[in-house]
Enzyme design. Structure first.
Site, PDB file in Angstrom:
ATOM      1  N   PHE A 131       0.861  -1.184   0.000  1.00 31.14           N
ATOM      2  CA  PHE A 131       0.000   0.000   0.000  1.00 31.14           C
ATOM      3  C   PHE A 131       0.892   1.227   0.000  1.00 31.14           C
ATOM      4  O   PHE A 131       1.543   1.516   1.008  1.00 31.14           O
ATOM      5  CB  PHE A 131      -0.892  -0.042   1.240  1.00 31.14           C
ATOM      6  CG  PHE A 131      -1.955   1.026   1.323  1.00 31.14           C
ATOM      7  CD1 PHE A 131      -3.188   0.851   0.704  1.00 31.14           C
ATOM      8  CD2 PHE A 131      -1.739   2.178   2.063  1.00 31.14           C
ATOM      9  CE1 PHE A 131      -4.179   1.811   0.819  1.00 31.14           C
ATOM     10  CE2 PHE A 131      -2.727   3.138   2.190  1.00 31.14           C
ATOM     11  CZ  PHE A 131      -3.946   2.964   1.567  1.00 31.14           C
ATOM     12  N   THR A 134       2.542   6.631   2.074  1.00 27.31           N
ATOM     13  CA  THR A 134       3.595   7.428   2.708  1.00 27.31           C
ATOM     14  C   THR A 134       4.717   7.722   1.724  1.00 27.31           C
ATOM     15  O   THR A 134       5.124   6.860   0.946  1.00 27.31           O
ATOM     16  CB  THR A 134       4.158   6.673   3.921  1.00 27.31           C
ATOM     17  OG1 THR A 134       3.115   6.478   4.867  1.00 27.31           O
ATOM     18  CG2 THR A 134       5.293   7.438   4.570  1.00 27.31           C
ATOM     19  N   PRO A 136       8.692   9.909   1.112  1.00 25.42           N
ATOM     20  CA  PRO A 136       9.881  10.289   1.872  1.00 25.42           C
ATOM     21  C   PRO A 136       9.723  11.589   2.648  1.00 25.42           C
ATOM     22  O   PRO A 136      10.252  11.724   3.757  1.00 25.42           O
ATOM     23  CB  PRO A 136      10.964  10.412   0.794  1.00 25.42           C
ATOM     24  CG  PRO A 136      10.530   9.465  -0.285  1.00 25.42           C
ATOM     25  CD  PRO A 136       9.026   9.544  -0.289  1.00 25.42           C
ATOM     26  N   ARG A 270      11.952 -16.442  39.518  1.00 25.35           N
ATOM     27  CA  ARG A 270      13.245 -15.826  39.843  1.00 25.35           C
ATOM     28  C   ARG A 270      13.298 -15.477  41.330  1.00 25.35           C
ATOM     29  O   ARG A 270      12.432 -14.736  41.837  1.00 25.35           O
ATOM     30  CB  ARG A 270      13.433 -14.567  39.008  1.00 25.35           C
ATOM     31  CG  ARG A 270      14.641 -13.727  39.364  1.00 25.35           C
ATOM     32  CD  ARG A 270      15.891 -14.240  38.687  1.00 25.35           C
ATOM     33  NE  ARG A 270      16.976 -13.245  38.759  1.00 25.35           N
ATOM     34  CZ  ARG A 270      18.159 -13.422  38.200  1.00 25.35           C
ATOM     35  NH1 ARG A 270      18.404 -14.531  37.522  1.00 25.35           N
ATOM     36  NH2 ARG A 270      19.089 -12.496  38.301  1.00 25.35           N
ATOM     37  N   GLU A 365       0.431   4.107  10.686  1.00 26.15           N
ATOM     38  CA  GLU A 365      -1.032   4.215  10.614  1.00 26.15           C
ATOM     39  C   GLU A 365      -1.544   5.377  11.473  1.00 26.15           C
ATOM     40  O   GLU A 365      -2.621   5.307  12.064  1.00 26.15           O
ATOM     41  CB  GLU A 365      -1.730   2.908  11.052  1.00 26.15           C
ATOM     42  CG  GLU A 365      -1.124   1.636  10.515  1.00 26.15           C
ATOM     43  CD  GLU A 365      -1.229   1.489   9.007  1.00 26.15           C
ATOM     44  OE1 GLU A 365      -1.841   2.356   8.359  1.00 26.15           O
ATOM     45  OE2 GLU A 365      -0.681   0.515   8.479  1.00 26.15           O
TER      46      GLU A 365
END
Length: 386
Positions: A131, A134, A136, A270, A365
């Site tokens: 997809f 976006t 640079p 632990r 997103e």
């Protein structure tokens, strides 16, 4: 009921939803957990092989109908995302980008010919999608995209670049969003088209078990029927993001749960100062606070899923879920690291890997700041984006 199901949510799920969750959990246990630490460390993942395995279970585009898709409920899809991300955020990203971004865009906005060409193969994992929104220089501000599409006779010519694109280096088809004289439009672009190149992004410190790339579009010539006919305006890609964000609402909780389960097991086994770490008040306070935030996030995710299945889910409600659940999941991962002490940074445990991955989930997103502004606009009626 497990120790972390403080509010006994399991009976709120249908038998089918629980079955889907359990099947995906078993797949992750069998196929992912034995190898994911090495995949992460080496910065590689057998994505195509995994996609075919996910396809056999109907996980790719599972909330879509027709064209070989499973048509599962939104809640079932969310539960699957939670189990996948309990393995690794990169695996949930593979499924989310395939189903909620690339497949959903074609399913919702494509022509019947485009749907028939791509969706059945994508549902089985034989074809991989990505997809391309976006860029640079344009992440949170997609309205400023510089990728252009111009008409040349009956064809389209695409020029530009897309960045941080999950699945790009292995994809067969990319849904590319570009500015045209008529506004933003979407295109289904076969990745073997002349002029299309994909470069894998390396040296990542997060989502290392995920394939991420940059797409360059050098005067790519496409036929007229490559355009998604109903993808008109910026609302189209934003609607796809809403689909993917919904999966993150659930998925991020899977990473948080895996961290908390790890910390709980560690703290009870632990021994320090003569007793288990879990026997100290400060440790129990940490565990209690994290468990409360986890179950609150699960309640929120379940509520949003029921709204989605009723056809009443709104984008700003998804923003509430993404903002809260990812933010709390990251806080849980960081707190779990403190319980494990120095072992928390070791690849022998999943906590630091989940924390690093969630740094990316916090950003993609829609960053937390973007979702805060979406909620703020809903509250005030005023846009603060510009």
């Amino acid at each position: 009921m497990t120790a972390l199901d403080l509010l006994d949510l399991d009976p709120s799920l249908s038998a089918e939803e629980r079955q889907i969750r359990d099947v995906v959990r078993q797949l992750v246990d069998d196929r992912v957990r034995p190898h994911v630490a090495a995949w992460y460390e080496e910065g590689r993942v057998p994505a195509r092989e995994l996609a075919r395995e996910f396809g056999k279970l109907g996980l790719l585009g599972m909330h879509l109908t027709g064209y070989g898709c499973a048509g599962a409920s939104a809640v079932a899809y969310g539960l699957a995302c939670q189990e996948l991300e309990a393995g690794d955020s990169g695996l949930r990203s593979l499924v989310s980008v395939q189903g909620s971004l690339a497949m959903y865009a074609i399913w919702r906005y494509g022509s019947e010919e485009q749907k028939q060409r791509w969706l059945p193969a994508m549902a089985t994992g034989e074809a991989i999608g990505c997809f391309g929104l976006t860029e640079p220089d344009h992440g949170s501000d997609p309205a400023s995209m510089t990728t252009r599409a111009r008409r040349d006779g009956d064809d389209w010519i695409l020029a530009g670049a897309k960045m941080w694109i999950t699945n790009a280096p292995i994809a067969d088809v990319a849904v590319i969003w570009a500015r045209t004289d008529e506004g933003v439009r979407g295109f289904a672009v076969p990745m073997d088209t002349p002029g299309v190149t994909a470069r894998e992004i390396g040296r990542k410190m997060s989502l290392r078990a995920s394939v991420t790339g940059e797409i360059a579009l050098d005067d790519v010539r496409l036929p007229a029927d490559a355009q998604l006919p109903d993808a008109i305006g910026l609302k189209a890609p934003l609607s796809c993001l809403t689909e993917a964000r919904y999966g993150i609402v659930w998925g991020s909780l899977g990473a948080a749960r895996d961290c908390l389960e790890t910390a709980l097991a560690y703290a009870t086994s632990r021994t320090q100062f003569g007793r288990p770490l879990a026997g100290f008040q400060l440790t129990q306070a940490k565990l209690a606070d994290m468990a409360v935030e986890l179950v609150k996030g699960q309640l929120l995710a379940l509520h949003l899923g029921r709204l989605a299945d009723a056809g009443r889910l709104r984008p700003e409600q998804v923003s509430v879920g993404k903002l809260n659940n990812v933010r709390e999941a990251l806080a849980i991962a960081r707190q779990c690291r403190t319980i494990l002490g120095a072992n928390g940074v070791s690849g022998e445990y999943p906590v630091m890997r989940h924390a690093n991955n969630l740094e990316s989930v916090l950003t993609y997103e829609g960053t937390s700041e973007i979702h805060q502004l979406v909620v703020g606009q809903r509250l005030t009626g005023l846009s603060a984006f510009a």
